[in-house]
Structure formats: C-alpha cells, structure tokens
Write an enzyme that holds these catalytic residues in place. Sequence first.
Site: not given
Ligand code: BZS
Ligand code: ZN
Length: 432
Positions: A174, A177, A309, A382
């Site tokens: 993303h 990030e 992320h 995250e």
């Molecule tokens: C992000 C959030 C991320 C997404 C959360 C997520 C990742 C959920 C992997 C489930 C699995 O953008 O950092 O929405 O991709």
């Molecule tokens: Zn992300």
Amino acid sequence: MHARRPLAAAASAALLLTAVAAGTAAADPAPDSPAPAASPGQYRVAGPDSAPERTEVAATGAAIDEVGDDSVVVTALPRQADAVADLGYEVTPLPGPEQEGPGTLDFPPSDSGYHDYDELTDVVDKVVADNPDLAAKVGVGSSYEGRDLMAVKITSDVGTDHDRPEVLFTHSQHAREHLTVEMAVYLLRMLTEDYGTDPRVTEMVDTREIWILPNVNPDGSEHDIAGGSYKSWRKNRQPAPGGWAVGTDLNRNWDYNWGCCGGSSGSPWSQTYRGTAPESAPEVRQVADFVRSRVVGGEQQITAAIDFHTYGELILWPYGYTYDETGPGMSRDEYDTHAELGRLMAGSNGYTPQQSSDLYVTDGTINDWLWGEQRIFNYTFEMYPSGSGGGGFYPGDEIIDRETDRNREAVLDLLGYADCPYRVIDKEDQYC
Ligand code: BZS
Ligand code: ZN
Ligand code: CA
C-alpha cells in the site's frame, strides 16, 4: 486499523453526512464515467462494533484504516462516505495529512528521513556493494510504470542456492504506508552490519536464505509523495478498464479465493478494488511468480513470511476470507502454530495478535494466498502508530529508528522458527 483510544477531538467541524447514494452496492459510478472531482479522505465512523458490521462498512468501497471498540476510521471518497452514512452510522471527516508542498518529487524536508524510490535503490545498491558475500540484488520484474521491483537475497555465501529454510519479507503493498519501506531498510542494514557481531543475526544469516522485497508498489509510493503533498494513495497506478479510474488494491488481487466473500470491491473507484482478475496487477503477478519460483524439487523453499503494513500495531494471520479459524486447508495445528508464533512475536513488539478476520473480512490478500496456495506460515504486521493520533499513515521521521528496531526480536523469532514452525506448539516430532 486498530485503536482502543478515545475519539480524536479532530472533528470540530463535524458534520453528519447526508445520505444521497442508494444502497451500498450503488456507492460507485460505472468504471467508464469520468473521474470524480473529489479525492479520498479519512472519516471517523461511529457505531460499527463487530466484524460483520465492519465488513458491511468496507463493502461500500471504503478502506478501513483503524478499528476501535465501537467505531472505525476509513479512507473513502465522499460518495463512499455517504454510503456508509446510509447504513445508519455517524460519519465525521478527519483532517488530512499536513501539507508542505509545492514542487518536489521527494518527501517534504521535515520527513527527509524517509526514503523515496531513488534513495531506496541507493541503499540497496550500497548494501549489496559493501557485502558481496552476504547480499545480492535479484530482479523480480517491473511495476506498471516500469520501475524495478527489487528483491535482495541475504545469506552467507549468497551466490549459492543452499538447502536452507527461506524466509520472505514484503513491504509497501500500500503506497502511503511509507514506514514499511523503512522497515526494509532496517532489515537490510541489520542483517549485513550486525553479521559477525550479533550472534543471533549471524546464526540466522548463516542458516536461512532471506528475501527482502523492499517496495512492491513503487509507482504508488512515488505518486503519494509527488508534488510535495501527501495524497493518502493506497493502490497501484494501473488504469482500470474504461480509462478513468486508477489503481488496483494489490492486497485484494492475489489468486486465492479472489473476490470470494465480500472482502474486496469490483468497482475501480473503490479503495479496495480487486482488479479485473487474480494477478491482473503486474506487481502482484511478478511477486507471485517470484514466490512460485522458489518451489524447488516440488517443494516450496519459503517457510515463513511477513508482509509489512501500517498502521494499527497488529500482528494478523490467515485466513481473512472467513471468520472461521479452521476449515479446508487450515487444520487446528496449522491455525494454532500461526496463532502461537503470532503471540510470541507480539510479546516483544507489543502489537495486538489476532486472526485478520477478527477485524473484518478480506479476500484476495497475500496472507491467504501465501498460506492457501503456498503453505507458507505468514503474517501481516501493521506497524506504528496504534491510531490516527500518532500520525496515522504519516508519522514524522523521528519515529523511524525506534519503530523499526521495535520489530527486531519479532523478525529474529520468525527466522528462528523457519526451520520448523510447528516447534512453537511443541509438535516438531510430528511434523518436522
Ligand atoms: C492495511 C490494512 C489491511 C488491508 C488489513 C489486512 C491485511 C486485513 C491482511 C486482513 C489481511 O491496508 O494495512 O486492508 O489490506
Ligand atoms: Zn496496508
Ligand atoms: Ca535455497
């Protein structure tokens, strides 16, 4: 993503958005209609307090950035925010990132500690030049706009394909990030500079083959910082069919249960647009090809992975497409191994460990593909901050050293278990 914190007082000009759009599916116009005048922004949504309710919010095309006990923060176009309000929730705009502009192609001066794509390339080239026995640059392909998708292999006697467990670190799916690119820079330096002095690093570099992909969405990263103002850009920069909407959410474009379950969007205007087909994004296709290329003699060499992320301070494991812990392709022992290793890593960085669908349903993520198709134990980290109060997607560069070093132990733990992840649940004898 996650934040157990009081509501930010940011919303002085709070306004309850009026609902104009019809049902959730109608939040977005047809792909061939002209570009929307408005750009995406962050909104606080008061009310959703369960994973199914959050999944319903995400179905409008908004991306959920933070999860609280009974609220979420989303990035959305105004009409997507309207669709969220239509669900009966109170929707309040949040202030955007501080702008410094105009005119540069790099990070604004106050964030100069962050590496743009050219600076990242310089770091990679220097690490490889300074450590020819330990680090090698490997081509993975190129982005939609033609930027090199770099991989760096790190192991002792790097020129040989050893029979060592392989571990994958991916960064920056993303665009906005940016701290995840700094995490890659940290790992590149840690694994080379501390080799020979830090015994754990030395052992891991001698016994694992480590793949670092420091930016799998370079077009998006560059777009997000271009012109001296942050754009809160998430997706890649590939135009969608119809020619108006731009960008596929790379983390909804992987080829496992793609688009199965209401965890992504078919609308190119959405923040979570899944693309026209699995691997329709060139970045996803080529990174997936790279991972498939690590199947040697019928066996996937990569055993463990982290996809970095921001933000939320979370450690997430598969599956995301279902609320269930176990099922076809995920046995109790496999789930427990993910969960135990996730909790172990959380013990050192203080993140919150959970199955990713505890937040909301997602489909087509790298997590589900790495496990479902490749049987690689894997996590989404995250990173900092826990909530928008800490700077959201744009924390100042003074936090980089602290927040990348914060994951040192967790990364070394993952590397340590890569020879037999099941050891973490004491089932080494049964499986390894
Ligand atoms: C992000 C959030 C991320 C997404 C959360 C997520 C990742 C959920 C992997 C489930 C699995 O953008 O950092 O929405 O991709
Ligand atoms: Zn992300
Ligand atoms: Ca090997």
